[in-house]
Design a protein around this motif. Structure first.
Motif, PDB file in Angstrom:
ATOM      1  N   LEU A   1     -51.418  19.749 -50.881  1.00  0.00           N
ATOM      2  CA  LEU A   1     -50.802  21.360 -50.681  1.00  0.00           C
ATOM      3  C   LEU A   1     -50.491  21.946 -51.823  1.00  0.00           C
ATOM      4  O   LEU A   1     -50.361  22.988 -52.154  1.00  0.00           O
ATOM      5  CB  LEU A   1     -49.208  21.116 -49.954  1.00  0.00           C
ATOM      6  CG  LEU A   1     -49.251  20.839 -48.840  1.00  0.00           C
ATOM      7  CD1 LEU A   1     -47.812  20.071 -48.279  1.00  0.00           C
ATOM      8  CD2 LEU A   1     -49.533  22.060 -47.906  1.00  0.00           C
TER       9      LEU A   1
ATOM     10  N   SER B   1     -51.965  25.159 -47.185  1.00  0.00           N
ATOM     11  CA  SER B   1     -51.625  25.578 -48.329  1.00  0.00           C
ATOM     12  C   SER B   1     -51.760  27.300 -48.557  1.00  0.00           C
ATOM     13  O   SER B   1     -50.860  27.857 -48.820  1.00  0.00           O
ATOM     14  CB  SER B   1     -51.828  24.799 -49.805  1.00  0.00           C
ATOM     15  OG  SER B   1     -51.007  25.253 -50.881  1.00  0.00           O
TER      16      SER B   1
ATOM     17  N   THR C   1     -44.407  19.177 -50.133  1.00  0.00           N
ATOM     18  CA  THR C   1     -44.865  18.165 -50.888  1.00  0.00           C
ATOM     19  C   THR C   1     -43.772  17.174 -51.271  1.00  0.00           C
ATOM     20  O   THR C   1     -44.054  15.805 -51.150  1.00  0.00           O
ATOM     21  CB  THR C   1     -45.642  18.792 -52.348  1.00  0.00           C
ATOM     22  OG1 THR C   1     -46.719  19.446 -51.754  1.00  0.00           O
ATOM     23  CG2 THR C   1     -46.034  17.512 -53.021  1.00  0.00           C
TER      24      THR C   1
ATOM     25  N   VAL D   1     -44.670  25.315 -50.105  1.00  0.00           N
ATOM     26  CA  VAL D   1     -45.428  24.257 -50.392  1.00  0.00           C
ATOM     27  C   VAL D   1     -44.891  22.958 -51.199  1.00  0.00           C
ATOM     28  O   VAL D   1     -45.223  21.806 -50.876  1.00  0.00           O
ATOM     29  CB  VAL D   1     -47.013  24.659 -50.614  1.00  0.00           C
ATOM     30  CG1 VAL D   1     -47.558  25.733 -49.508  1.00  0.00           C
ATOM     31  CG2 VAL D   1     -47.068  25.399 -52.138  1.00  0.00           C
TER      32      VAL D   1
ATOM     33  N   TYR E   1     -45.045  29.589 -52.541  1.00  0.00           N
ATOM     34  CA  TYR E   1     -45.178  28.156 -53.335  1.00  0.00           C
ATOM     35  C   TYR E   1     -44.059  27.629 -53.362  1.00  0.00           C
ATOM     36  O   TYR E   1     -44.052  26.284 -53.248  1.00  0.00           O
ATOM     37  CB  TYR E   1     -45.464  28.806 -54.819  1.00  0.00           C
ATOM     38  CG  TYR E   1     -46.796  29.214 -55.293  1.00  0.00           C
ATOM     39  CD1 TYR E   1     -47.770  28.205 -55.140  1.00  0.00           C
ATOM     40  CD2 TYR E   1     -47.112  30.725 -55.645  1.00  0.00           C
ATOM     41  CE1 TYR E   1     -49.391  28.551 -55.766  1.00  0.00           C
ATOM     42  CE2 TYR E   1     -48.377  30.883 -55.616  1.00  0.00           C
ATOM     43  CZ  TYR E   1     -49.350  29.969 -55.818  1.00  0.00           C
ATOM     44  OH  TYR E   1     -50.694  30.151 -55.862  1.00  0.00           O
TER      45      TYR E   1
END
Length: 421
Positions: free
Chosen positions: A247, A374, A394, A390, A387
């Protein structure tokens, strides 16, 4: 300084096969470091959006995942050295091809070919080191190997970003030509690994004909089942890490460019800094293992990285993001040689190649699966929240993997100790 001298003396004590492999690793990782840190920018310079980047990363990871197992079996049959030379030669050809090709389909198929043949090198490295070292050397040797890999990636990232800016700002080449010739230089470095590979000497395999009794066959079948179970348990943890890594990691250069408008040189420096800190953290890993054991050391290092991952996800400061990235990178990756050593120790000798292949295969499956996810999230939610999402996903996957590893292998270790009494 004494510590560095001791490390250098240890490396010199290894046999020629190990030293040549480590030298080849330097060339391979410098080349890949140069190539990977700027390839995403090459795709953008050609006018493609980040969805194409996602396709390319997924294609490369999927190819690697598909071929790792047969490549491992082929490595057992025709020899590690031959398979690594072939993999290096053909992969180098794909890198030169990808440095100049512009059509989207060729970009994707070029990445698929790179993933296919880098697997030949990946799958043979750990078994080669295991076969050319003693049990007492392995934990330290794997740590040295991972450190050399990351240090070489540092050099590659710095050279790649620096060359791109040199070509563009000093020589005043176009942005596209600057990136393209930096990629070409990375391919040249990668190709140089063939020479130390050629100097290695394949150890002859011992062939024995053994007739087993019915009782011995039963024991061997049980050992086979136990080893397959162990391999599966390691694979589950690695698959979760692969999902999380897929990701974020392929798009770190785009993260710094999109959110902070960072230059290629700065991105090269910061990614190199993360790899440099990883190299140091990896060498500290064996010390931590001696104090608290392999399982706890691995899990603690991974869990300590999570706050820095979240910090990177939500900050709007380039300095804070850079520091968060550096510490996350070092702590998360410091556990890699510990896990590899633990797997090589727990799995039987004849299953090491299979275990290494499957472990890398599931990790690459994670990357192949998460690439489009992603880029899709980032395209929908933009450079901040995309961002942020993701990175947070993660973090969750890393947490699940760490807790799973802790509980599963702690219980397994206790059962083994109980069975001894």
């Amino acid at each position: 300084m004494n510590w560095l001298k001791n490390e250098a003396l240890r490396v010199r004590s290894y046999n020629s096969n190990v030293k040549m492999f480590l030298l080849a690793t330097v060339f391979l990782q410098i080349g890949l470091g140069m190539f990977m840190v700027i390839y995403n920018f090459y795709i953008r310079e050609l006018g493609y959006d980040d969805a194409v980047n996602g396709k390319i990363i997924s294609a490369m990871s999927l190819a690697t995942a598909l071929v790792l197992l047969p490549a491992g079996l082929l490595s057992d049959r025709i020899g590690r050295k031959n398979i690594m030379i072939a993999g290096t030669f053909i992969t180098a050809g794909t890198l030169f091809f990808r440095s100049f090709v512009q059509v989207e389909d060729f970009l994707v198929w070029g990445a698929f070919a790179t993933g296919l043949f880098t697997a030949f090198i990946q799958v043979s490295g750990v078994p080669w080191l295991a076969e050319n070292s003693t049990k007492s050397e392995r934990v330290h040797l794997f740590s040295i190997h991972f450190s050399i890999m990351t240090a070489s990636q540092v050099a590659g990232s710095l050279i790649g970003g620096g060359l791109t800016d040199l070509f563009h700002l000093v020589l005043e080449w176009s942005s596209l030509d600057s990136v393209r010739w930096s990629l070409f230089a990375g391919a040249v470095f990668f190709t140089s690994a063939i020479f130390p590979f050629l100097k290695m000497v394949e150890l002859p395999a011992e062939k024995q004909i053994v007739i087993h009794s019915a009782g011995e066959l039963s024991i061997r079948k049980q050992e086979k089942r136990d080893n397959f179970k162990l391999i599966a348990l390691f694979a589950i943890a690695q698959l979760l890490i692969g999902f999380g890594s897929g990701l974020v990691i392929p798009y770190l250069n785009l993260y710094f460019a999109d959110r902070f408008n960072a230059s290629p040189s700065y991105i090269g420096v910061i990614i190199s800094g993360g790899q440099a800190m990883t190299a140091v953290a990896i060498l500290i890993g064996p010390v931590v293992v001696k104090k608290i054991g392999e399982i706890k050391a691995l899990v603690i290092l991974q869990l300590l990285s999570l706050p820095f991952l979240l910090l990177t996800a939500f900050t709007e400061s380039l300095l804070v993001a850079s520091l968060g990235f550096l510490f996350r990178q070092a702590l998360m990756n410091a556990g890699n040689p510990i896990q590899t050593s633990l797997m090589m120790e727990m799995v039987g000798d004849e299953y090491r190649g299979l275990a290494n292949s499957i472990n890398q295969m599931v990790f690459n499956l994670g990357w192949a699966t998460m690439g489009p996810v992603s880029t899709g999230i980032i395209l929908i939610y933009g450079s901040y929240w995309g961002y942020a999402w993701v990175f947070t996903l993660t973090c969750g996957l890393y947490l699940i993997s760490s807790l799973y590893f802790l509980f599963t292998f702690t219980m397994l270790s206790k059962r083994k100790q109980t069975s001894l009494f």
